[in-house]
Structure formats: C-alpha cells, structure tokens
Design an enzyme around this catalytic site. Structure first.
Site, PDB file in Angstrom:
ATOM      1  N   GLU A 173       0.582  -1.199   0.014  1.00 57.19           N
ATOM      2  CA  GLU A 173       0.063  -0.128   0.042  1.00 57.19           C
ATOM      3  C   GLU A 173       1.060   1.341  -0.013  1.00 57.19           C
ATOM      4  O   GLU A 173       0.529   2.415   0.655  1.00 57.19           O
ATOM      5  CB  GLU A 173      -0.792   0.020   1.078  1.00 57.19           C
ATOM      6  N   GLU A 292      -5.804  -8.593  -0.271  1.00 55.09           N
ATOM      7  CA  GLU A 292      -6.453  -7.854   0.814  1.00 55.09           C
ATOM      8  C   GLU A 292      -8.019  -7.635   0.667  1.00 55.09           C
ATOM      9  O   GLU A 292      -8.315  -6.716  -0.306  1.00 55.09           O
ATOM     10  CB  GLU A 292      -5.961  -6.789   1.578  1.00 55.09           C
TER      11      GLU A 292
END
Length: 511
Positions: A173, A292
């Site tokens: 991320e 995720e």
C-alpha cells in the site's frame, strides 16, 4: 418472492479454479499472531507455542496460501529482528499500529507454523523504510541452500533446508499517505523494478507481486497501476488489489450488493494491465493478486478505535479491529467470493484479511476458547468444494433497488464443474432481506443424477440479520441443510430463504 433462472453449459467455462484464490493473511497486528495463532502457556498450545485449537480451525477453514508479515506493519519491519535466538531479539516500536513488537515470533516460527497448517507462504518485503539490498538478502536467507553469509546464518539459526518461498510481495500500500515510506507511483515503480531484478538474481524461480492501489477510491487509482506497470511490467507477475466493504447508515441493500463494486474494480484493473501490455508491446500476461479483501467497519476504526489505541500508549498486541460478524456480513462475504471466482482467469491469488481475531473468520481469547465467526462458512465451503473448471453462468434474476448501485440481481451466483469427481458446485446468495428466492438451474451438456449435498446459511430461528457467534454462544450462525431443493424434469430447483448464502453440490456427468 424473487426468482432467478441460471443456465449452465459444461462447455462455457472461464478457467481452472486457481487454488491460491482461497488465501488468508497473518499480520503482526493486534492479536492475530500473539494470542491468535501463537500463545505459549495456553492449555491448547504445543511445545512451540502454536495454539492447536486455532490450527484445527485453520485447517477446517482451508486456506491455501497465507500472506505474511504485513500489511502496514511490513513497511517499518526489520526482518532480521525476527530470526536467531528469541532471547536476543530486540523489542521495537511499530509505528503502523502504535504497538510494541516483541519479535518473539518471526520468520522461522511462521515457516514452522505454515507447515503445520499446510499452507503456502506469501512473504512481503519492506519497501517503505528499506530497499533493494534488504529484500535481496531476505531471499538469500530464505531460499539459498548454503555456502553464503545469509544462507549460512539461516542454517546457524536452526533451518538446514531452504524455506523455498515462491511468492513475494514487493511492499504494501505504498500509494497511501498513511503508509510508512509512502511513495509516488514513479518512485515506487522504479524501486519495485530494481528490487524485483535483484531478488530474481538470487532466485529466478520466485513470483513477484507489485503494489496496486489501496482501494478503488484512491485519487490515484488507475494512474498508479499504469505508472507502476510501465516501469516494472517485465519484472513482475502480478499487481495487487485491496478492498474492504461495510454497511453505511443502515443501507443494507447497497451493502449486500458490494460484489457489484468488486466486479467493476477487477474489470478496471484488468483493463489497465492490458492497456500497458499493448502500449509496451509486452508478450507476457500480468494477473491480479487480490491480497487484501473483507468486510471491515472502517468508520468505527477511524473515528473511535484508532484514537483509543493512540491514547492508551505503547502496548503489546492490544485488541485491534476485532469485528464481530453477523448473518448479513456472511452473505456479503459469500458474494465477494463469488466475484473472485467469476474472475478466476485473471485473479489468480486472493487473501482474505485476516486469519485470526483481526477482522477474521476465526476468533480466540487469551487463555480461552477459539471459535468460528459467521464469515467462516462461505470461505470454508468454497475452499473445499470449488474445484475443476469455473463455469460461465447466464443469470436472469429479479432486481433489487439500491441507493449506491441502482437495480442489482436479487440472486448472485457462481459455479464450478469438477469433471474428475463428476460434480457441479453451485454457490448462491439471496440478497433480499424479506423475500425468498426461487431458483431454477438448467444444466446443459451434463446429466444430473442426484444432489450430493445442499446447505444454507441464513438468519437462525429466533434471531435477526445481526445475529452473530460470540464467546459463550459460538454456534448461533452456521450452515444447516437446505430443505427446499430437488430436480423437476431434469431442472434443479431451490428455494433460498431471505438473506441467505447456500451451496448445492450435484452429481453431474457429461451428457
């Protein structure tokens, strides 16, 4: 009553079911590791501190691959802290989750645990505060047989044989301003490219996942993927996707339709990948690692829990985003799994976040029991039964109005055909909160002879859509027999209760 007609043809398929689609995630966050999978002194702990009750539930859940050790945590992690004698490992501040990391559990412990759980490891490297050399060294430590500094250090630390980790994430991320070491797309794309090259010089057989957008709502979504892949297309095998969903302002209808958003998100990333492929005249195909995904009440975390954690000061493994999942959440998770399966030609890896305690299908208490949350059941059954080929379904369904997505199908579905076993596995969800769903299934090119099993998850008697499994009452929500199902003139017919997720397995050979 709503209705849906589903047509299945044995020759209309999408891809083989990718077994890595049923992955999970263990991060050094909250109580996922400590008092989750690892709790020395627990009555159910083995001599290594692994909780056997949790391991038993993990094996029942059936994940095939587990991403480790993060997540936001990895962007500040020094992997060397988690190897060697435990008594010599340093205690560190983890800025990602404002906790103290003891490093009592590290790479060797996770490799041993993964062997017990019979799962493949998906290892993430720190590209937030670290870079090429540290990632290259970790591959040498994990995968090189011996005779070099890092591989001999592994052997000295008790592992004579290489860990043989095939699957690696190039950071986490890094498009997000919250991330330690946040980068622009150009900065990250070049770093990912050079790190990938260095890691493959150590072990050319590894597979690499580049960081994609943290969500579809990121202002850089699309342009991030395009820039990163323009730099690193030839050096990586996958690009990642992350998505979390929650119910907003009591809008259950839109929440139950979030699979529509996942479908669009995947289609958008596929289009971007293929656009870069065409523009760069590349011949290889990049696929997606949706590493995720889950239901998560981020509003509660951002507005309440994150402030409480910061105010409490630096602690070891505090409770963190331990969401309690109800019937509604389980139906949504079922539809998200449907979306991933329907895109199995390009989504080749997926990891539900996380495995234990932290927004997880499994909960445990320190010194106490472990149990299955409602969302455990759709994952477990799909991991068990989705085999063979993914079928391309034609669905005609009644519509349900939603504020967010307009009209959506009342019945959502996915299916697989396992020719070797002679079975079709049909996964169904009824999004209607109040009406039953009458489903008819036309199986073309297949001779259906019997229903092998039929189960449904729905609101239990005496409960409502917020019913959940909690400590002391751990079995309120689960799978029960689907009674209204059978054949009528060769057509499969089933009646789904309101707000339900179901799986029907049919014996079906080639016609």
């Amino acid at each position: 009553m709503t209705s849906a007609r589903i047509t299945i043809d044995r020759d209309f398929t999408i891809a083989d079911v990718p077994r890595r689609l049923f992955g999970s995630f263990v991060e050094h966050m909250g109580r996922c590791v400590y008092t989750g999978i690892y709790e020395p002194g627990h009555p159910q702990a083995d001599e290594r501190g692994f909780r056997r009750d949790v391991l038993q539930l993990v094996k029942e859940l059936g994940p095939t691959v587990i991403r480790y050790p993060g997540g936001n945590f990895v962007s500040g992690y020094l992997w060397e802290d988690g190897v060697g004698p435990v008594e010599n490992r340093p205690r560190r501040l983890d800025g990602a989750w404002h906790t103290v990391e003891t490093n009592a559990f590290g790479l060797h412990e996770f490799v041993d645990w993964a062997k017990e759980a019979d799962v493949e490891i998906m290892e993430a490297v720190n590209l937030g505060t670290r870079g090429v050399e540290e990632a290259r060294a970790l591959v040498e430590y994990a995968n090189h047989p011996g005779g070099t500094y890092w591989s001999d250090l592994r052997r000295k630390n008790g592992a004579a044989d290489p860990f043989d980790i095939r699957l690696w994430c190039l950071g986490n991320e890094l498009d997000g301003p919250w991330q330690i070491g946040h980068k622009t797309a150009d900065e990250y794309g070049r770093l990912a490219q050079e790190t990938a090259k260095a890691m493959r010089l150590v072990d050319p057989t590894i597979e690499l996942v580049a960081v994609g957008s943290s969500s579809r709502e990121m202002p850089t979504f699309g342009s991030w993927e395009h820039t990163v892949l323009t730099h690193a297309y030839e050096e990586v095998d996958y690009i990642s996707m992350h998505a979390y969903y929650q119910e907003h302002d009591g809008d259950a209808a839109s929440f139950l339709a979030e699979g529509v958003d996942m479908d669009a998100f995947i289609d958008g990333v596929v289009a971007t990948i293929d656009g870069v492929k065409a523009a760069g005249k590349h011949r290889k195909q990049i696929d997606i690692s949706f590493d995720e995904w889950n239901v998560w009440d981020q509003t509660r975390y951002n507005e309440i829990e994150a402030r409480e954690i910061a105010a409490a000061g630096w602690r070891e493994h505090p409770r963190l985003i331990e969401d309690t999942y109800d019937v509604t959440d389980a139906v949504v998770v079922g539809t998200l799994l449907h979306s991933l399966l329907r895109h199995g030609d390009r989504v080749r890896i997926a990891n539900q976040a996380q495995l234990v305690n932290v927004i997880a299908p499994i909960r445990s208490e320190e010194g106490g029991p472990a149990w299955r949350q409602s969302i455990f059941w759709p994952f477990a059954r799909m991991a068990q039964l989705a085999k063979g080929r993914i079928l391309r379904l034609a669905v005609e369904s009644s519509q349900i109005p939603t504020r967010k997505f307009g009209d959506v199908d009342a019945v959502d579905a996915a299916a697989t055909w396992d020719e070797a076993d002679g079975t079709v596995a049909l996964f169904l969800a009824n999004r209607s909160l109040e009406e039953s769903g009458e489903v008819t299934v036309d199986l073309r090119g297949l001779s259906a002879t019997a229903i092998r099993s039929a189960e449904v998850l729905t609101t239990p008697e005496g409960g409502d859509r917020a019913t959940a499994n909690v400590e002391g009452d751990q079995d309120r929500v689960g799978l029960v027999p689907l009674r209204e199902v059978g054949f009528d003139e060769g057509t499969l017919r089933a009646t789904l209760p309101p707000l339900s997720w179901a799986v029907v397995v049919v014996d079906a050979a080639k016609a």
